[in-house]
Design an enzyme around this catalytic site. Structure first.
Site, PDB file in Angstrom:
ATOM      1  N   LEU A   4      48.827 -24.053 -24.007  1.00 51.67           N
ATOM      2  CA  LEU A   4      48.601 -22.817 -24.764  1.00 51.67           C
ATOM      3  C   LEU A   4      48.792 -23.099 -26.249  1.00 51.67           C
ATOM      4  CD1 LEU A   4      50.680 -20.382 -22.493  1.00 51.67           C
ATOM      5  CD2 LEU A   4      48.287 -21.087 -22.239  1.00 51.67           C
TER       6      LEU A   4
ATOM      7  N   TYR B 242      53.542 -24.414 -24.197  1.00 52.25           N
ATOM      8  CA  TYR B 242      53.120 -23.556 -25.298  1.00 52.25           C
ATOM      9  C   TYR B 242      53.463 -24.228 -26.625  1.00 52.25           C
ATOM     10  CZ  TYR B 242      52.733 -19.218 -28.102  1.00 52.25           C
ATOM     11  OH  TYR B 242      52.393 -18.269 -29.035  1.00 52.25           O
ATOM     12  N   CYS B 243      52.467 -24.341 -27.502  1.00 52.33           N
ATOM     13  CA  CYS B 243      52.669 -24.873 -28.853  1.00 52.33           C
ATOM     14  C   CYS B 243      53.276 -26.268 -28.780  1.00 52.33           C
ATOM     15  CB  CYS B 243      53.529 -23.897 -29.655  1.00 52.33           C
ATOM     16  SG  CYS B 243      53.771 -24.323 -31.394  1.00 52.33           S
ATOM     17  N   LEU B 244      54.375 -26.503 -29.469  1.00 54.65           N
ATOM     18  CA  LEU B 244      55.028 -27.802 -29.461  1.00 54.65           C
ATOM     19  C   LEU B 244      55.472 -28.202 -28.058  1.00 54.65           C
ATOM     20  CD1 LEU B 244      56.138 -30.185 -31.056  1.00 54.65           C
ATOM     21  CD2 LEU B 244      58.092 -28.778 -31.707  1.00 54.65           C
TER      22      LEU B 244
END
Length: 586
Positions: free
Chosen positions: A345, A317-319
């Site tokens: 994501l 997710y993200c980073l």
């Protein structure tokens, strides 16, 4: 006979002192300007002003636009004087809801609103399309001008806001008193370093992050949580989730009704979650390689040992998704086949167009941030939060000032707001590398990023991928996320969901007003551009979670008996109940 090499000159004794003075001065400058580089601002506005001064054609166009807009405003003023429901001269942008209240349709406030919107439109024309101005400088000037205009929006003053005036009259001025109390309370909490009002009702491990599980592994950087099965049988491929360390992991395990983790466990999967430790000054030298090695790679070793699985579904997710992509590319390079699939994501792998967040990324800005982090060893969550507030000043700043401090109406705390207030820190070395090598130089997409001293390439990824972008993402714009299609030839099922960077991901089945688009690019197929992709992918009502669950099922084996919780004989004995210790660190 080789010639003798000339001796190296002795080091300048002032080198260390000079560097320290420069860093201290730049760090002071960073604190003064809240992490924004005045050099970037001056360069941007100088570039724009000089090229505009040398463009008589553009000046002529702007003068003509100004005249037409004054004429439109005058025409509207005459029409609205006799017909209150007259068609306005200009409509706000779809995302601008400041003038939705019917009170803004009444004179003289309708003219104030229309004048502001026309003025805003003119400044957009003035700050864009000036020949010779670099794209980055144009974006900085346009963004800064918009922020300045927003400060003076008629919605922000009691003298020009009819909705606020009505509220003051109805409450007898009590709303201003209540707003002053809210302001004083928030300032006191900020000085004391306390979380916002209402967060105490959302205790971690009590109300949030309550999915049953055990911490089965811990190192200096992560705790690994294994969640208890809620079905009699589970898929043989477990799911390992790597969240971003810029956020606490329980964004994916909020309340039971909107917990992605609990839902995934209920679908018959053995789920593991990485919980990052909140770094301090002593962790200043933790770099991207350390995060990869002690994060997803250490977790992957533990998951395979505990479950006995030969392949794992990786989720980032993200980073955390960017880091997982790096880890996956390195594994592909080295012949490590332990990833059954990869789910990203709201995670970027290509950073040439990172959206408005890119406004804060150039050499001058990075120099400022690096020296600001150098003094403390980390970047604090409040400093990162300030940048995100600026990006969405209408939604996160001015609307709060208006509703909370002028109208005296404090917005009730929600689980997502409480999570958002639970900030983390970014160590100096890692954050500097991340911004420089990914955002500024785009090394990962261009095949220059190195792991273990050797370059990796996303083109080496061959396993199936499920990638999610969100329509209103200010952190990882979906068009940037979509660029993974051009970086590897793997099968990619891309989902574009309604909502923003967080709310679009926390989009449980049954959540009202949710929709998504879905389209699969087969392995080796052509990479559609975002506009063509949107045209081909129909809108579907509901949550993207169900589509993802079906996709995981297709790429998983037949259900089997659940694995044990931890594996003491392999060095992964359960240590304590979820959510563990690291998530509680502040």
């Amino acid at each position: 006979m080789t010639a003798a090499l000339a001796p190296l000159p002795p080091p300048d004794p002032l080198d260390g002192i000079a560097e320290m003075l420069d860093r201290a001065a730049t760090a002071t400058l960073a604190q003064t300007f809240h992490g924004l580089s005045p050099a970037t601002m001056m360069q941007s506005f100088s570039d724009w002003a000089m090229h505009l001064a040398l463009a008589p054609g553009k000046q002529m166009q702007l003068a003509a636009k100004a005249g037409r807009k004054y004429a439109r405003l005058g025409d509207y003023a005459l029409r609205s004087a006799s017909e209150p429901t007259a068609t306005p001269a200009i409509d706000p942008l779809p995302q601008d809801h400041r003038f939705d209240d019917p009170a803004w349709k009444q004179a003289p406030f309708n003219l104030l609103a229309q004048g502001f919107l026309l003025n805003q439109q003119w400044w957009h024309a003035a700050t864009t399309g000036v020949a010779g101005v670099s794209r980055h400088h144009q974006d900085v000037v346009q963004f800064t001008t918009r922020q300045i205009l927003d400060v003076f929006a008629p919605t922000n003053s009691p003298l020009t806001n009819p909705v606020l005036q009505k509220r003051i009259i109805e409450s007898g001025g009590q709303c201003l008193i209540e707003g002053g109390k809210h302001l004083l309370e928030d300032m006191q909490r900020m000085v004391r370093g306390e979380p916002p009002v209402g967060t105490e009702a959302f205790g971690v491990g009590e109300v949030l992050a309550t999915t049953p599980g055990k911490v089965v592994y811990r190192n200096d950087l992560i705790e690994l949580i294994q969640y208890e099965p809620s079905t009699k049988l589970v898929r043989p491929q477990p799911v390992l989730i790597t969240p971003a360390w810029i956020m606490k992991y329980y964004i994916l395990d909020l309340r039971p009704e909107n917990s992605l983790v609990r839902w995934l466990v209920g679908q018959g999967y053995t789920v593991f979650m990485v919980s990052w430790r909140n770094p301090g000054s002593e962790d200043r030298n933790l770099d991207m390689e350390t995060y990869r090695r002690l994060g997803p790679m250490a977790a992957l070793d533990a998951v395979c040992a505990i479950t006995g699985a030969s392949a794992v579904h990786g989720v980032g997710y993200c980073l955390g998704g960017t880091l997982l992509s790096i880890a996956a590319a390195a594994m592909a390079r080295d012949g490590d086949e332990r990833l059954a699939s990869l789910t990203l994501l709201a995670a970027q792998t290509e950073f040439s167009e990172p959206g408005e967040l890119g406004l804060f990324i150039d050499e001058a800005q990075l120099n400022l941030l690096e020296n600001m982090m150098w003094t403390r060893g980390y970047l604090d969550s409040s400093q990162m939060g300030g940048a995100f507030q600026i990006l969405r000043s209408n939604d996160l700043l001015w609307s709060r000032v208006l509703s909370t401090y002028l109208m005296g109406e404090r917005e009730p705390m929600s689980d997502l707001m409480a999570w958002n207030a639970d900030g983390t820190r970014m160590p100096y070395a890692m954050h500097s590398q991340y911004l420089r090598h990914l955002f500024l130089e785009d090394d990962l997409a261009e095949g220059h990023y190195k792991v273990g001293g050797r370059s990796i390439s996303l083109s080496a990824l061959r396993g199936p991928m499920f990638v999610v972008g969100t329509e209103r993402d200010h952190v990882a714009p979906w068009r940037s996320v979509h660029k993974i299609h051009g970086l590897c030839g793997a099968e990619i099922c891309f989902a574009l969901t309604s909502g923003g960077h967080n709310a679009g991901i926390v989009s449980e089945p049954g959540h009202a007003h949710r929709s998504y688009r879905l389209l699969t690019r087969e392995a080796g197929g052509p990479a559609l551009d975002p506009d063509e992709w949107t045209a081909r992918a129909p809108v579907q009502e509901g949550s993207w979670w169900t589509a993802w669950g079906a996709w995981l099922d297709e790429h998983s084996g037949a259900p089997v008996s659940p694995p044990p919780m931890g594996a003491a004989d392999k060095g992964y004995a359960p240590l304590e109940d979820a959510p563990g210790q690291y998530v509680l660190e502040h």
